[in-house]
Scaffold this motif. Structure first.
Motif, PDB file in Angstrom:
ATOM      1  N   SER A 112      67.324  27.249 -41.807  1.00  0.00           N
ATOM      2  CA  SER A 112      68.517  28.316 -41.848  1.00  0.00           C
ATOM      3  C   SER A 112      68.342  29.210 -40.369  1.00  0.00           C
ATOM      4  O   SER A 112      67.267  29.707 -40.306  1.00  0.00           O
ATOM      5  CB  SER A 112      68.622  29.070 -43.028  1.00  0.00           C
ATOM      6  N   SER A 113      69.459  29.192 -39.943  1.00  0.00           N
ATOM      7  CA  SER A 113      69.503  30.023 -38.654  1.00  0.00           C
ATOM      8  C   SER A 113      69.636  31.364 -38.987  1.00  0.00           C
ATOM      9  O   SER A 113      69.622  32.420 -38.018  1.00  0.00           O
ATOM     10  CB  SER A 113      70.966  29.629 -37.801  1.00  0.00           C
ATOM     11  N   GLU A 114      69.874  31.733 -40.323  1.00  0.00           N
ATOM     12  CA  GLU A 114      70.042  33.256 -40.432  1.00  0.00           C
ATOM     13  C   GLU A 114      68.774  34.001 -41.102  1.00  0.00           C
ATOM     14  O   GLU A 114      68.833  35.276 -41.497  1.00  0.00           O
ATOM     15  CB  GLU A 114      71.171  33.320 -41.635  1.00  0.00           C
ATOM     16  N   ILE A 115      67.687  33.187 -40.747  1.00  0.00           N
ATOM     17  CA  ILE A 115      66.392  33.874 -41.143  1.00  0.00           C
ATOM     18  C   ILE A 115      66.129  35.088 -40.095  1.00  0.00           C
ATOM     19  O   ILE A 115      66.019  34.769 -38.960  1.00  0.00           O
ATOM     20  CB  ILE A 115      65.103  32.903 -41.313  1.00  0.00           C
ATOM     21  N   ALA A 116      65.647  36.280 -40.623  1.00  0.00           N
ATOM     22  CA  ALA A 116      65.375  37.388 -39.668  1.00  0.00           C
ATOM     23  C   ALA A 116      64.147  37.299 -39.106  1.00  0.00           C
ATOM     24  O   ALA A 116      63.294  36.557 -39.421  1.00  0.00           O
ATOM     25  CB  ALA A 116      65.449  38.799 -40.442  1.00  0.00           C
ATOM     26  N   GLY A 117      63.992  37.679 -37.655  1.00  0.00           N
ATOM     27  CA  GLY A 117      62.866  37.617 -36.969  1.00  0.00           C
ATOM     28  C   GLY A 117      61.796  38.241 -37.673  1.00  0.00           C
ATOM     29  O   GLY A 117      62.025  39.279 -38.296  1.00  0.00           O
ATOM     30  N   GLY A 118      60.456  37.940 -37.498  1.00  0.00           N
ATOM     31  CA  GLY A 118      59.522  38.188 -38.228  1.00  0.00           C
ATOM     32  C   GLY A 118      59.154  37.815 -39.598  1.00  0.00           C
ATOM     33  O   GLY A 118      58.081  38.250 -40.440  1.00  0.00           O
ATOM     34  N   THR A 119      60.009  36.976 -40.086  1.00  0.00           N
ATOM     35  CA  THR A 119      59.886  36.189 -41.314  1.00  0.00           C
ATOM     36  C   THR A 119      58.940  35.122 -41.397  1.00  0.00           C
ATOM     37  O   THR A 119      58.774  34.408 -40.491  1.00  0.00           O
ATOM     38  CB  THR A 119      61.170  35.627 -41.889  1.00  0.00           C
ATOM     39  N   GLY A 120      58.029  35.326 -42.295  1.00  0.00           N
ATOM     40  CA  GLY A 120      57.031  34.032 -42.426  1.00  0.00           C
ATOM     41  C   GLY A 120      57.109  33.542 -43.694  1.00  0.00           C
ATOM     42  O   GLY A 120      57.447  34.234 -44.749  1.00  0.00           O
ATOM     43  N   LEU A 121      57.173  32.355 -43.383  1.00  0.00           N
ATOM     44  CA  LEU A 121      57.301  31.339 -44.796  1.00  0.00           C
ATOM     45  C   LEU A 121      55.989  30.399 -45.104  1.00  0.00           C
ATOM     46  O   LEU A 121      55.488  30.039 -43.980  1.00  0.00           O
ATOM     47  CB  LEU A 121      58.549  30.370 -44.279  1.00  0.00           C
ATOM     48  N   ALA A 122      55.864  30.281 -46.107  1.00  0.00           N
ATOM     49  CA  ALA A 122      54.725  29.420 -46.655  1.00  0.00           C
ATOM     50  C   ALA A 122      55.303  27.985 -46.841  1.00  0.00           C
ATOM     51  O   ALA A 122      56.372  27.598 -47.066  1.00  0.00           O
ATOM     52  CB  ALA A 122      54.142  29.901 -48.068  1.00  0.00           C
TER      53      ALA A 122
END
Length: 823
Positions: free
Chosen positions: A565-575
């Motif tokens: 998704s292009s709306e994920i905020a910067g600094g987000t880490g996903l598993a």
């Protein structure tokens, strides 16, 4: 009348001639004859007489019954009688009593005049001379008692040979017989079961008595030679008798002819009994020629314990498998345990009252009873037995349970995922059956004809024989196990093995180049995974996106397409969750996809000092050895932000906290988009450390270093108590109670006057977390004077909020430590 009628019916109904009576086979010497010796009691007139050898109380008014057991055309010559030794010689008025001799060819009976402690049966094939019997037996008050002691010891030997020779004896029964035999003679014999039977027997009996091992009471040519026998039981008998012995099938007859050992040149000969059907006794004795004009008399003796039934109690480990022989521990005194094997007619009683007879064997001095439950169905039972004619019940109960077939047994799913080859000891859990009777666990590789089972340690939740247990913890050492199919071999108390299939897994895939980094706003990226065993990956999942895994390449790399998704905020880490072949649970790679944001910046730090501090801290100082809190204002905080605390220009020790993490007393929480709440324990860092903080958003961005302050370890004074005063002195003794008192070097009331402390603080006797420091200090100039302290390594004093109020009259006033902000 009932008792007399019962005795008469017993004699008539049991006749004396038995065509089917088996021949008496003696391993040494020869058969003397078979007899039935019983006791009838007026206390139970309607009950059948009981065998004399197991009687527990022989009281005044009881009747001794003798009945010859004869084969067809056999005749019994001579006379028989009994010799009685009173249990209380003073009350009986005599040391022993020889009852009237009677013909041995027919049934006889005698009345018992008083309570008996030792009873001896005397048989003279050529008749008895009551005078000679009396002269022989009365020459030593302890003679008959010694014969009874001998009978007890030979009974232990008989039990040993019975256990060794019977095909139905359990391993526990054999061990018990060996231990009982050696303990009866005061020995501690270690027998090597891997040695030849003759060697095992030689070890046992040479330890018992070297003279007996070489003595041949029957042959006049010295030591007998070992018989060429195949079993340990026969070897034992061979050594015991000193001459070649052959055991009859199912027989346990034995004899130690002690005539030449105990009574040299005497006409009395001891005999040993072997049990024959219906509780009869087969007597064996030496049958070689006797000197002219010598009348041979055979003697068999037994002790009568004269005690009530043993007080037995079954407590734990009372769950037993059906259709097997099983030991059950009992609580019992040492005295009662000695006579447990004299109980008879053992049975279990079901909850509906049904009585099921069983065989019960006492296992040596282990306080274990072996119950033969071969005919007992699962259920709850009480254990009962007869003590002479009286029925008694063992306290507690036993639960008979069926053995599990383990058809549905298997590893817990999460446990199977833990079994990875070459990794070491792995604790796992087996479920799906009742494991309460497990005695052994092994593991063996499937389809490997050269593989051998390896032992596996196991733990039951409650223990063996302590109730149904649907799980079992085991520890599999995979250090030498290759990946592949295996089977757990579960052995229960019946010795049978059941297989449970398991797999030893290869090491899981490893990915060396995570994370996948995306800039904020990007929606797709093609990525090459690099690592090991990537071919085991079945599929990959990621939150807020789609992951498409390419085919295995065999080169240690594999393609991965991410659509995010292009709306994920910067600094987000996903598993990333990776599903692997033969595993139930997916592997989780934390922070495998990272959205990079702007660099964080610390704009403000506010620190809260401890409220109970009573020693002054300067600006920029942090109290050491205590807990502090701080508010950090940070721009561009992200979900993967971390705070690292450490000393200036010193990499260690340092602490890194993620949002929501806790490390000991230190923790980090986000209060607002630009605020972090930090708790820390300053005891982690040394005194004088310049503590700094940095904020990082993952590995990509990190803030500038911000100084929190210099760690200073200051004392905490809780009490300041005056000590004994010296008249006319300007100084006084005082005691400081608190913490970190070792940091104080000097004390005083003003900067120009100080007193160096000559002692060190000691732990307080009532509370070791606190200290006590004895000091000498000038008298305070006034009641409101505040104490000054000089810390070690510092030249300037620090003001405290500790006061000492001196009373004008009477004993010293209690000190006060003014709280912060009251001056």
């Amino acid at each position: 009348m009932l008792r007399l009628l019962g005795i008469a019916l017993f004699i008539l109904s049991n006749g004396s001639v038995f065509a089917s009576l088996p021949p008496l086979v003696c391993p040494a010497g020869g058969p003397i004859g078979s007899v039935d010796l019983r006791v009838a009691s007026p206390r139970s007139p309607a009950a059948a007489p009981l065998p004399l050898r197991t009687i527990n109380r022989l009281e005044e008014g009881d009747t001794l019954i003798y009945r010859p057991l004869l084969r067809s055309s056999e005749q019994r010559k001579g006379e028989v009688t009994f010799v009685l030794v009173p249990a209380n010689k003073t009350a009986a008025g005599e040391n022993l009593l020889i009852l009237d001799p009677k013909p041995a060819r027919e049934a006889q009976q005698w009345k018992v005049p008083w309570r008996v402690g030792v009873v001896a049966f005397v048989y003279g094939p050529s008749g008895l001379s009551a005078k000679k019997v009396r002269n022989f037996l009365s020459r030593d008050d302890e003679l008959v008692a010694q014969l009874a002691d001998y009978a007890e010891k030979t009974a232990q030997t008989e039990a040993l040979i019975a256990a060794l020779s019977s095909p139905n004896s359990s391993a526990a029964a054999v061990e018990s017989a060996l231990h009982g035999f050696s303990s009866q003679y005061g020995l501690n014999v270690q027998i090597d079961r891997n040695a030849a039977p003759n060697q095992q027997a030689m070890t046992l009996f040479r330890t018992l008595n070297p003279a007996i091992a070489s003595y041949d009471p029957i042959s006049s040519q010295g030591s007998g030679q070992f018989a060429q026998t195949a079993g340990l039981a026969t070897s034992v008998a061979t050594l015991f008798f000193g001459s070649p012995v052959g055991l009859a099938a199912g027989g346990t007859a034995m004899l130690l002819e002690l005539g030449q050992v105990a009574f040299p040149k005497a006409q009395f000969r001891s005999s040993f009994s072997q049990t024959i059907p219906n509780d009869g006794l087969g007597l064996c004795g030496r049958r070689d020629p006797v000197p002219p004009h010598t009348r041979v008399v055979y003697l068999w003796a037994s002790r009568v314990p004269n005690s009530g039934p043993p007080q037995l109690s079954i407590e734990k480990e009372n769950f037993l498998p059906a259709a097997l022989k099983s030991p059950v521990p009992v609580s019992v005194s040492d005295t009662d345990w000695k006579f447990v094997d004299r109980a008879r007619s053992w049975a279990v009683q079901a909850e509906d009252g049904k009585i099921i007879p069983i065989a019960v064997q006492k296992l040596g001095d282990t306080k274990l009873l072996e119950l033969d439950l071969s005919q007992v169905k699962p259920g709850k039972y009480n254990l009962v037995a007869n003590w002479d004619w009286d029925r008694f019940q063992v306290k507690g109960h036993v639960e008979v349970q069926p053995l599990s077939d383990f058809a549905s047994a298997g590893l817990v799913a999460s446990s199977q995922d833990l079994l990875v080859g070459k990794t070491g000891k792995v604790p796992v859990t087996v479920q799906g059956a009742d494991f309460e009777f497990i005695m052994k666990v092994d593991i063996e590789k499937v389809n490997d004809k050269f593989a051998s089972p390896a032992p596996v340690p196991f733990v039951l939740p409650r223990g063996v024989r302590q109730g149904p247990q649907d799980k079992m913890d085991i520890q599999v050492n995979t250090i030498d196990l290759d990946p592949g199919p295996y089977k757990l071999l579960l052995s229960q108390v019946d010795g049978k093995t059941h297989a449970v299939n398991v797999k030893i897994l290869p090491a899981p895939p490893s990915i060396d180049n995570f994370p996948v980094v995306l800039n904020q706003g990007a929606s797709q990226i093609e990525f090459r995974l690099r690592g090991q065993r990537l071919d085991l990956l079945k599929r990959v999942e990621v939150a807020r996106g789609l992951a498409v895994l390419g085919p295995p390449s065999g080169s240690g790399e594999r393609s991965l397409s991410l659509h995010m998704s292009s709306e994920i905020a910067g600094g987000t880490g996903l598993a990333v969750r990776a599903y692997v072949q033969d595993r139930t649970e997916p592997l989780t790679f934390a922070d495998a996809v990272r959205i990079v944001g702007p660099r964080p910046m610390i704009t403000e730090i506010r620190i809260s000092q401890p409220p109970d501090a009573n020693v002054q801290l300067s600006a920029g100082e942090l109290a050491g050895g205590t807990y502090l809190s701080a508010i950090l204002r940070v721009q561009h905080i992200q979900s993967n932000s971390t705070v690292t605390l450490g000393c200036e220009q010193q990499p260690d020790p340092s602490i890194t906290l993620h949002l929501g993490d806790r490390s000991g007393a230190s923790r980090l929480q986000q209060l607002a988009p630009d605020q972090l709440f930090l708790s820390l324990d300053t005891s982690v860092w040394l005194n004088g450390c310049i503590l700094e903080a940095t904020v990082a958003n993952g590995q990509e961005t990190r803030s500038d270093v911000s100084r929190l302050g210099r760690v200073v370890r200051v004392p905490k004074v809780e009490r300041f108590e005056p000590g004994m005063e010296t008249a006319g002195s300007d100084e006084m003794q005082a005691v400081l109670i608190g913490q970190n008192l070792e940091t104080i070097e000097k004390l005083g009331w003003n900067a120009g006057q100080s007193e160096t402390i000559a002692t060190l603080p000691l732990p307080l006797a009532t509370d070791s977390s606190k200290q006590e420091l004895q000091v000498r200090i000038p008298r305070p100039p006034d009641a409101q004077a505040a104490l000054l302290v000089w810390l070690r390594g510092e030249s300037r004093p620090r003001l405290t909020r500790v006061h000492l109020r001196m009373p004008p009259v009477g004993p010293p006033a209690l000190p006060t430590a003014a709280p912060i902000g009251t001056r």
